[in-house]
Design an enzyme around this catalytic site. Sequence first.
Site, PDB file in Angstrom:
ATOM      1  CG  ASP A  26      -1.928  -1.151   1.193  1.00 10.05           C
ATOM      2  OD1 ASP A  26      -1.875  -1.961   0.269  1.00 10.05           O
ATOM      3  OD2 ASP A  26      -2.724  -1.262   2.153  1.00 10.05           O
ATOM      4  CD  GLU A  74      -7.074  -0.191   3.048  1.00 15.69           C
ATOM      5  OE1 GLU A  74      -5.971  -0.047   3.580  1.00 15.69           O
ATOM      6  OE2 GLU A  74      -8.157  -0.043   3.655  1.00 15.69           O
ATOM      7  CE  LYS A 131      -3.529  -4.363   1.148  1.00 19.60           C
ATOM      8  NZ  LYS A 131      -4.218  -3.584   2.170  1.00 19.60           N
ATOM      9  CE  LYS A 134      -8.016  -0.861   7.242  1.00 14.64           C
ATOM     10  NZ  LYS A 134      -8.027   0.333   6.359  1.00 14.64           N
ATOM     11  CB  VAL A 159       2.486   2.580   4.884  1.00  9.23           C
ATOM     12  CG1 VAL A 159       3.859   3.207   4.860  1.00  9.23           C
ATOM     13  CG2 VAL A 159       1.757   2.856   3.578  1.00  9.23           C
ATOM     14  CB  THR A 160       0.411   2.031   8.651  1.00  3.99           C
ATOM     15  OG1 THR A 160      -0.769   1.319   9.042  1.00  3.99           O
ATOM     16  CG2 THR A 160       0.034   3.298   7.944  1.00  3.99           C
ATOM     17  CB  CYS A 164      -2.150  -2.696   5.331  1.00  6.45           C
ATOM     18  SG  CYS A 164      -3.792  -1.961   5.225  1.00  6.45           S
ATOM     19  CD  GLN A 204       5.057 -15.308  22.410  1.00  2.00           C
ATOM     20  OE1 GLN A 204       4.536 -16.326  22.840  1.00  2.00           O
ATOM     21  NE2 GLN A 204       4.369 -14.317  21.875  1.00  2.00           N
TER      22      GLN A 204
HETATM   23  N1  TIU Z   1      -2.476   0.283   4.336  1.00  2.00           N
HETATM   24  C1  TIU Z   1      -2.942   0.451   5.556  1.00  2.00           C
HETATM   25  O1  TIU Z   1      -2.234   0.260   6.534  1.00  2.00           O
HETATM   26  N2  TIU Z   1      -4.238   0.926   5.694  1.00  2.00           N
HETATM   27  C2  TIU Z   1      -4.673   1.658   6.738  1.00  2.00           C
HETATM   28  O2  TIU Z   1      -5.845   1.908   6.854  1.00  2.00           O
HETATM   29  N3  TIU Z   1      -3.729   2.124   7.585  1.00  2.00           N
HETATM   30  C3  TIU Z   1      -3.888   3.054   8.553  1.00  2.00           C
HETATM   31  O3  TIU Z   1      -2.997   3.179   9.366  1.00  2.00           O
HETATM   32  N4  TIU Z   1      -5.003   3.772   8.596  1.00  2.00           N
END
Ligand code: TIU
Length: 228
Positions: A26, A74, A131, A134, A159-160, A164, A204
């Site tokens: 993303d 996304e 997609k 997430k 990210v993030t 995701c 772990q």
């Molecule tokens: N790609 C992804 O992480 N989608 C999110 O919605 N991330 C946020 O941190 N909002």
Amino acid sequence: MTHIVSAALPSAFEFELSRTALVIIDMQRDFVEPGGFGASLGNDVTPLQAIIPALQTFLQAWRHQGGCVVHTREGHLPDMSDCPDAKRLRGQPDLRIGDIGPMGRILIQGEAGHAIVPELTPIDGEIIIDKPGKGAFYATALDDFLQAQGITHLLFTGVTTEVCVQTTMREANDRGYVCLLVEDATDSYFPHFKQATLEMVRAQGAIVGWTAASTEVLSALHSYASQD
Ligand code: TIU
């Protein structure tokens, strides 16, 4: 050819290039530029842009070695039939998914904000997974694609970190993939969430996977332990 990332945590990470995919999650304008989805949620998105140079360097080196690259985005269909109300209506964003912002409709396929940042634009031969969720395995053909390619190991970036990236890494872990998160090629709007994610995935005995700096993975890529 086996490559070993000796400095990976919690222990050395081994991979074969032909069985390993670089997964870039993303890296879309909607998450890293003002006026997109991330900003609509109240986040300062500009710090995320800091990972682009390291990720670009890593991508170019991976491409040069002929490694498999998967990009994800996304987003939702223009008619939003794949966007549940539970996602669209939550919170108090400035703009909801589907609303018109400065980069087009928020988180909608085909809009300017949905595009991957120019520095990381996919090239021919690289798969793009669109997609709705997430996790990149949910409602996509990602698993089928990776199986068909004989991929067993995944290097995660993008990210993030705790949304995701971590969701996809956990999905991958449960599907039997061996996963590594590239520490300086992922970021969060919340630095402490990124740090917590790095720590929790490798805890772990690598309960979800390994972590390592991009330079450590690249130096492993350029050397190998044994030749088949
Ligand atoms: N790609 C992804 O992480 N989608 C999110 O919605 N991330 C946020 O941190 N909002």
